[in-house]
Design an enzyme around this catalytic site. Structure first.
Site, short mmCIF file in Angstrom:
data_model
loop_
_atom_site.label_atom_id
_atom_site.label_comp_id
_atom_site.label_asym_id
_atom_site.label_seq_id
_atom_site.Cartn_x
_atom_site.Cartn_y
_atom_site.Cartn_z
N THR A 1 32.28 39.41 45.20
CA THR A 1 31.55 39.31 46.47
C THR A 1 32.43 38.73 47.56
OG1 THR A 1 29.48 39.00 45.24
CG2 THR A 1 29.48 38.40 47.57
N ASP B 1 50.93 28.35 53.29
CA ASP B 1 52.35 28.16 53.60
C ASP B 1 53.01 29.39 54.21
OD1 ASP B 1 52.41 29.84 51.43
OD2 ASP B 1 53.65 28.55 50.16
N THR C 1 31.66 34.36 37.61
CA THR C 1 32.20 33.98 36.31
C THR C 1 33.42 33.09 36.44
OG1 THR C 1 31.43 36.08 35.40
CG2 THR C 1 33.06 34.88 34.11
N GLU D 1 39.46 42.99 41.20
CA GLU D 1 38.90 44.31 41.44
C GLU D 1 40.02 45.36 41.41
OE1 GLU D 1 35.52 44.70 41.94
OE2 GLU D 1 35.41 42.53 41.58
N ASP E 1 33.96 36.14 42.62
CA ASP E 1 35.20 36.64 43.24
C ASP E 1 35.03 38.03 43.84
OD1 ASP E 1 36.70 34.35 42.53
OD2 ASP E 1 36.91 35.10 40.50
#
Length: 300
Positions: free
Chosen positions: A71, A217, A95, A275, A69
């Site tokens: 990267t 959406d 992960t 992050e 996630d």
């Protein structure tokens, strides 16, 4: 997957993966059969990954990201402001790999690369804040504190279990904060332990029980949890039931909007896609269909 003239295959060489050679062996030979010219680049830092995306985007039709996630978040933030944005394919190698799950990309790399080869390109929303973009979620309170509480050694040894360990630890320490949210349609205020703005369906590998979340959406899905009580989690789980009357909820609130402004009584650290990125106040706007991404072939 259509044939592409040119592609960039990017992977993070500094992510601590001990089996990167095996992952490359599983993916590159298959992908190279569907791309006339493919450049493979190993990056060592987030900054290098972002610079590489900016340099190559005008020259390629497809960007393939082998990574987690973090990267993906870095690459998305580099590409989102550009006028010419390549199609993006995610090969999950982290992960949680949450947004790849929303796209129904298999977490098995051999199956994932087949899904990318056979999958279709779809338009996906992305959201813009005052400082950056996010693809999966924006959150304050419990979700940001959980990210900070993850032990690096636990994450290395236990993988997704480290998120659950951190959540248990953080729930016991959760403190409420005051918030105010202003949208074009309404205003919301009160106390909360967690506020999360969603585009994807998964956080920490767990699918949220909110059927209305769709990544294309043109809407932000906003979830406010007021207390860390059993009632709040029961109400959250009940959102999967079509007979649930959300107006009867006492411990959480949920709504959709296209943009919002949020402020808090004390500055709260913001978690974007796992992050930590700045603090409140913040403004969030959805950019409908801003990215083109490859989805798993089994998605209807």
């Amino acid at each position: 997957m259509p044939e592409y003239d040119s592609a960039l295959f990017l992977y993070n060489g500094n992510a601590g993966s001990e089996d990167i050679e095996e992952k490359l062996t599983q993916t590159l030979p298959i992908l190279s059969q569907h791309v006339k010219k493919m450049t493979v680049i190993q990056t060592e830092t987030i900054e290098e990954a972002q610079e590489t995306c900016v340099v190559f985007s005008p020259k390629i039709d497809l960007l393939i990201i082998l990574g987690g996630d973090g990267t993906v978040h870095a690459c998305i933030n580099a590409i989102a402001p550009l006028k010419n944005r390549p199609v993006i394919g995610i090969l999950p190698a982290g992960t949680a790999n949450d947004f790849s799950r929303t796209l129904q990309i298999s977490q098995n790399l051999h199956e994932a690369v087949q899904a990318i080869v056979k999958g279709d390109v779809v338009h996906v929303d992305i959201s813009k804040t005052d400082n950056r973009y996010f693809l999966n979620f924006w959150g304050i309170g419990l979700v940001a504190e959980t990210s900070q509480n993850i032990d690096g050694e636990q994450k290395k040894n236990w993988g997704v279990l480290s998120y659950f360990i951190s959540t248990i630890r953080t729930v016991n320490q959760a403190e409420a904060f005051q918030y105010e949210i202003i949208t074009d349609e309404d205003e919301y205020s009160g106390d909360a332990i967690l506020i999360i703005v969603l585009n994807g369906k998964f956080i920490g590998t767990r699918e949220l029980p909110i059927p209305s979340i769709q990544a294309n959406d043109g809407k932000l899905d906003v979830l406010i949890i007021k207390n860390s009580t059993l009632t709040s989690f029961i109400e959250l789980l009940s959102m999967n039931n079509p007979n649930t009357d959300e107006e009867q909820f006492t411990e959480l609130e949920y709504f959709q909007t296209k943009e919002l402004k949020i402020s808090t009584s004390i500055d709260k650290e913001i978690d974007m896609d796992g992050e930590i990125a700045g603090t409140t106040p913040d403004k969030i706007t959805v950019l409908p269909g801003h990215l083109r991404m490859i989805k798993g072939s089994e998605v209807p």
